[in-house]
Design an enzyme around this catalytic site. Sequence first.
Site, mmCIF file in Angstrom:
data_model
loop_
_atom_site.group_PDB
_atom_site.id
_atom_site.type_symbol
_atom_site.label_atom_id
_atom_site.label_comp_id
_atom_site.label_asym_id
_atom_site.label_seq_id
_atom_site.Cartn_x
_atom_site.Cartn_y
_atom_site.Cartn_z
ATOM 1 N N CYS A 50 0.810 -1.214 0.000
ATOM 2 C CA CYS A 50 0.000 0.000 0.000
ATOM 3 C C CYS A 50 0.841 1.260 0.000
ATOM 4 O O CYS A 50 0.313 2.357 -0.163
ATOM 5 C CB CYS A 50 -0.953 0.013 1.202
ATOM 6 S SG CYS A 50 -0.115 -0.030 2.788
ATOM 7 N N GLU A 114 7.398 -1.801 11.227
ATOM 8 C CA GLU A 114 6.218 -2.658 11.038
ATOM 9 C C GLU A 114 6.649 -3.979 10.397
ATOM 10 O O GLU A 114 7.524 -4.016 9.527
ATOM 11 C CB GLU A 114 5.144 -1.945 10.208
ATOM 12 C CG GLU A 114 5.571 -1.508 8.818
ATOM 13 C CD GLU A 114 5.280 -2.550 7.756
ATOM 14 O OE1 GLU A 114 4.571 -3.527 8.061
ATOM 15 O OE2 GLU A 114 5.770 -2.388 6.643
ATOM 16 N N GLY A 115 6.053 -5.066 10.860
ATOM 17 C CA GLY A 115 6.493 -6.387 10.444
ATOM 18 C C GLY A 115 5.759 -6.972 9.262
ATOM 19 O O GLY A 115 6.117 -8.057 8.786
ATOM 20 N N GLN A 116 4.739 -6.288 8.737
ATOM 21 C CA GLN A 116 3.932 -6.874 7.668
ATOM 22 C C GLN A 116 4.699 -6.972 6.351
ATOM 23 O O GLN A 116 4.327 -7.738 5.460
ATOM 24 C CB GLN A 116 2.648 -6.060 7.453
ATOM 25 C CG GLN A 116 1.872 -5.779 8.741
ATOM 26 C CD GLN A 116 1.809 -6.961 9.663
ATOM 27 O OE1 GLN A 116 1.455 -8.052 9.239
ATOM 28 N NE2 GLN A 116 2.147 -6.770 10.929
ATOM 29 N N GLY A 189 -13.264 -5.824 4.212
ATOM 30 C CA GLY A 189 -12.159 -6.550 3.627
ATOM 31 C C GLY A 189 -11.749 -7.691 4.538
ATOM 32 O O GLY A 189 -12.083 -7.705 5.735
ATOM 33 N N ALA A 190 -11.042 -8.671 3.982
ATOM 34 C CA ALA A 190 -10.609 -9.820 4.785
ATOM 35 C C ALA A 190 -9.184 -10.223 4.453
ATOM 36 O O ALA A 190 -8.798 -11.369 4.639
ATOM 37 C CB ALA A 190 -11.560 -11.003 4.560
ATOM 38 N N SER A 194 -6.867 -6.177 7.094
ATOM 39 C CA SER A 194 -8.167 -6.336 7.761
ATOM 40 C C SER A 194 -8.054 -7.337 8.900
ATOM 41 O O SER A 194 -8.635 -7.139 9.979
ATOM 42 C CB SER A 194 -9.218 -6.789 6.749
ATOM 43 O OG SER A 194 -9.368 -5.837 5.722
#
Length: 482
Positions: A50, A114-116, A189-190, A194
Site C-alpha cells: 500500500c 512494522e512487520g507486515q 475486507g478480509a 483487515s
Amino acid sequence: MSVLVVGLSHQSAPVAMLERAAVTGDDLGKLLHAVNDSPHVAETAIVSTCNRVEVYAVVDKFHGGVSSISELLSLHSGIPLDELSRHLYVHYEDRAVQHAFSVACGMESMVVGEGQILGQIRAAFRHAQDEGTIGRDLHDLLQQALRVGKRAHHETGIDQAGASLVSVGLDVARQHLGPLDRVNALVVGAGAMSGLAVATLARTGAREIVVANRTYDKAVRLAADATAAGVTARAIPLADLDHGLAGADLIVSCTGAAGLVISKGQMEAAGAGADGRRRFFLDLALPHDVDPGVRDLPGAALSGLAELRTAEQAAEAIGPEAIEAVRTIVAGEVSTFLGAARAAAVAPTVVALRSKAADVVEAELARLTGRLPELDDKARKEISQTVRRVVDKLLHAPTVRVKELAAAPGGDTYADALRELFDLDPKAPEAVTRADIASEASDGGAAALAGGSGGSPPQMGTADIASEASDGGAGHIEGSGT
C-alpha cells in the site's frame, strides 16, 4: 548479471501518485512478465504494497534495465515518464542488496519497524516463482532478505511498539472516539490488513466487530477469530455493507477494489451526520476505499495513508538504540551476502582449473603407461596416486586463497587472473554445473561458497519458503482477501 531495484514509495512520491502506480490482481502478473521479457532483464520480482511499488530485476546492463523498467512502470500507471522519473529511486548491485535487507526489516516502511513487510516479500517471491520469472540470483536475495528481516525483529526492539499501519491508525481513532472498548467496529475486507485490524480490535475489547467482505467465507473466518478472543463478532456479505455502516462508530477499510467502496452518499443514507453519532474512518487501501467527502459529515473524521505518513508514534516508541541495532545487522548481513556471492562467482573458474589439471594428469599417466608397459598394477597405482597428490597439494593453497580474496570488493579480478595465468578456455567456467560447484565447495571452499565467514544459514528451498510464509507472514497487504 547484477541486481537492480527501480521503484517508488511513500518516501519518494505523494500518495496520489502511489495510487496511480499501484499494481494489483492481474495487472501485477502482466507487469511482471512485461519486465521479465524486456531487453537486458533475466529475472524479475515485484514487491507491491500500500505504500511502495518496487521492481527487483537481474540485468546485464544498468542503463538499459533502468530505461526498460521505468518505461513499463509509466505505461502501466499512465503517469508520463518525465513526471514519474522524478519520483523513482534506483539501487544497483551492492546498494540493491542493502535496500532489500532494509525494506525487509521495516526500516523503509511508512511506520518504522512494522512487520507486515515480511509477508509482502514472501508474497512477491511466491508470485514470481509461480510465474516463472525468478531465478537463482533473486531467489537467493529475497530468501536472505526474509532471514535478515526475521533476525532484526527477533534480536532488536524494532517492533516493540507493535508498530504497523493498523496500530498507528487505531491510535488516531482513539483520539476521535475515545477508548475503543466502547465502539462498534466495522472492518471492510478480509486480507492481511483487515485481519490485523480485527485482531487488534479484539484485543482492545471492542463492543462489537462486524466483518464485511465480498467472499463471505473469509469474513466468517475473521469474525470467528474475534469471537474466540471473547468479543462479540459477526460476518456480513459486502452486499449488506449499508446496514453495517449504519451501526458502526469505527470503520476500517482495506480492500483491493479499483474504486470507492464507501461514499459520502452511502453514509448520509445510513444516517451519518443526522444521528448524532461520532464516526471515524480508517482507510488503509490503495487506491482509496473511502470517499474523502465523508470528512464533511458532522461528527465524522477520516485518516488515510497520507495522514498516517506523518505519524511518529512508532519511531518514538522504538528509540534510536533499536534502529541503530538494525542498521548494524543490515550492514553485517550485506557484507556477508556480497562476500558469499563474490566467492561463489569465482568457484566455476576454480572448478575449471581443477578439471584442466585432472585432464593433464590423466594424459601424462596414459603416456607413462605407453612408455613403460612393464609396470605392474601396484606400481602403476602408486605412481598415479603420487601424481594426483602432488597436483592437489599444489592447487590447494591458491584455490582456497583465491576464494577468500574473491569475497572482498573487486574480487572478480582474481577469477580473471586465474584464467589468464593458467590459460583456461574462457568458456570453461560457463560450462561448470552447480553440481560441480557444490563438489568444489566441499573441497576446501565450503565456508566461502555456503555463505562466507559470517555464518549465514544455508539456502532454503521452496518448501522452506512456504513454511516461512505461515510463520508471521501476513500475505499481500492491500486487502487481497476481497
